[in-house]
Motif scaffolding. Sequence first.
Motif, short mmCIF file in Angstrom:
data_model
loop_
_atom_site.label_atom_id
_atom_site.label_comp_id
_atom_site.label_asym_id
_atom_site.label_seq_id
_atom_site.Cartn_x
_atom_site.Cartn_y
_atom_site.Cartn_z
N TYR A 1 -3.98 -17.40 32.75
CA TYR A 1 -4.96 -16.35 33.08
C TYR A 1 -6.34 -16.94 33.26
O TYR A 1 -7.10 -16.50 34.14
N ILE A 2 -6.71 -17.91 32.44
CA ILE A 2 -8.03 -18.53 32.58
C ILE A 2 -8.13 -19.29 33.90
O ILE A 2 -9.14 -19.22 34.59
N LEU A 3 -7.05 -19.99 34.26
CA LEU A 3 -7.06 -20.70 35.55
C LEU A 3 -7.12 -19.72 36.72
O LEU A 3 -7.82 -19.96 37.69
N PHE A 4 -6.41 -18.60 36.61
CA PHE A 4 -6.45 -17.60 37.66
C PHE A 4 -7.84 -16.95 37.74
O PHE A 4 -8.33 -16.65 38.84
N THR A 5 -8.48 -16.75 36.60
CA THR A 5 -9.85 -16.22 36.60
C THR A 5 -10.79 -17.18 37.32
O THR A 5 -11.66 -16.76 38.08
N GLY A 6 -10.61 -18.48 37.09
CA GLY A 6 -11.44 -19.45 37.77
C GLY A 6 -11.19 -19.52 39.26
O GLY A 6 -12.09 -19.82 40.04
N MET A 7 -9.97 -19.24 39.68
CA MET A 7 -9.65 -19.25 41.10
C MET A 7 -10.22 -18.05 41.84
O MET A 7 -10.56 -18.15 43.01
N VAL A 8 -10.32 -16.92 41.15
CA VAL A 8 -10.83 -15.70 41.79
C VAL A 8 -12.31 -15.86 41.94
O VAL A 8 -12.94 -15.71 42.88
N ILE B 1 -12.22 -9.53 37.12
CA ILE B 1 -12.45 -10.80 36.45
C ILE B 1 -12.74 -10.57 34.97
O ILE B 1 -12.25 -11.31 34.11
N GLY B 2 -13.50 -9.54 34.65
CA GLY B 2 -13.80 -9.24 33.25
C GLY B 2 -12.57 -8.87 32.45
O GLY B 2 -12.36 -9.36 31.33
N PHE B 3 -11.72 -8.01 33.02
CA PHE B 3 -10.48 -7.64 32.34
C PHE B 3 -9.55 -8.84 32.19
O PHE B 3 -8.91 -9.02 31.15
N LEU B 4 -9.48 -9.67 33.20
CA LEU B 4 -8.62 -10.84 33.14
C LEU B 4 -9.11 -11.83 32.08
O LEU B 4 -8.32 -12.39 31.32
N PHE B 5 -10.42 -12.00 32.00
CA PHE B 5 -10.98 -12.91 30.99
C PHE B 5 -10.76 -12.37 29.58
O PHE B 5 -10.41 -13.11 28.67
N MET B 6 -10.95 -11.06 29.40
CA MET B 6 -10.73 -10.47 28.08
C MET B 6 -9.26 -10.55 27.69
O MET B 6 -8.93 -10.81 26.52
N PHE B 7 -8.35 -10.34 28.64
CA PHE B 7 -6.93 -10.42 28.34
C PHE B 7 -6.52 -11.85 28.01
O PHE B 7 -5.67 -12.08 27.14
N SER B 8 -7.12 -12.83 28.67
CA SER B 8 -6.80 -14.22 28.34
C SER B 8 -7.28 -14.58 26.94
O SER B 8 -6.61 -15.29 26.21
N ASN B 9 -8.44 -14.05 26.56
CA ASN B 9 -8.92 -14.28 25.19
C ASN B 9 -8.03 -13.60 24.16
O ASN B 9 -7.80 -14.14 23.08
N LEU B 10 -7.52 -12.41 24.49
CA LEU B 10 -6.62 -11.71 23.58
C LEU B 10 -5.31 -12.47 23.41
O LEU B 10 -4.81 -12.59 22.28
N THR B 11 -4.76 -13.01 24.48
CA THR B 11 -3.53 -13.79 24.35
C THR B 11 -3.77 -15.09 23.59
O THR B 11 -2.90 -15.54 22.85
N MET B 12 -4.96 -15.68 23.73
CA MET B 12 -5.25 -16.88 22.96
C MET B 12 -5.37 -16.55 21.47
O MET B 12 -4.90 -17.31 20.62
N LEU B 13 -5.95 -15.41 21.14
CA LEU B 13 -6.03 -14.98 19.75
C LEU B 13 -4.64 -14.74 19.18
O LEU B 13 -4.35 -15.14 18.04
N CYS B 14 -3.76 -14.12 19.95
CA CYS B 14 -2.38 -13.91 19.50
C CYS B 14 -1.67 -15.24 19.29
O CYS B 14 -0.88 -15.39 18.35
N ALA B 15 -1.94 -16.21 20.15
CA ALA B 15 -1.32 -17.52 20.00
C ALA B 15 -1.75 -18.18 18.70
O ALA B 15 -0.93 -18.77 17.99
N CYS C 1 2.20 -17.29 24.43
CA CYS C 1 0.86 -16.72 24.53
C CYS C 1 -0.17 -17.76 24.96
O CYS C 1 -1.05 -17.47 25.76
N MET C 2 -0.05 -18.98 24.46
CA MET C 2 -0.98 -20.03 24.86
C MET C 2 -0.80 -20.39 26.33
O MET C 2 -1.78 -20.58 27.05
N PHE C 3 0.44 -20.45 26.78
CA PHE C 3 0.71 -20.72 28.19
C PHE C 3 0.12 -19.62 29.08
O PHE C 3 -0.54 -19.91 30.08
N LEU C 4 0.34 -18.36 28.71
CA LEU C 4 -0.21 -17.26 29.49
C LEU C 4 -1.73 -17.25 29.46
O LEU C 4 -2.38 -16.93 30.46
N SER C 5 -2.31 -17.59 28.33
CA SER C 5 -3.77 -17.63 28.23
C SER C 5 -4.35 -18.67 29.17
O SER C 5 -5.32 -18.41 29.88
N ILE C 6 -3.75 -19.85 29.20
CA ILE C 6 -4.22 -20.90 30.10
C ILE C 6 -4.02 -20.49 31.55
O ILE C 6 -4.90 -20.70 32.40
#
Length: 92
Positions: free
Chosen positions: A85-92, A28-42, A78-83
């Motif tokens: 990943y965040i939704l998948f983090t919430g599901m886990v 969950i931590g890696f997934l959350f950090m990766f979603s934040n990284l993709t949002m920053l790239c977006a 990147c914004m689509f992937l970030s959203i």
Amino acid sequence: MSPTGTFISPCFSDTSGGPSPMRLGLFIGFLFMFSNLTMLCAVVFGEFWIADNYENKKKNNMPPYSAEIHATAFSGLCMFLSILYILFTGMV
């Protein structure tokens, strides 16, 4: 397998077969950090534009360059992937 033939268990392994709290927390931590990284790239690629001072024209009156169009498309991806990943983090 080690060179001597003994089995070495993977890091953070659990003998019960189920997901351990450590594994789940790391995932969950890696997934959350990766979603934040993709949002920053977006955000970074969404603000990308080429400053061309061609005959002192305003940027609003010039057609977009190909690099700007590609950066905007990559920003949307990147914004689509970030959203996602965040939704998948919430599901886990």
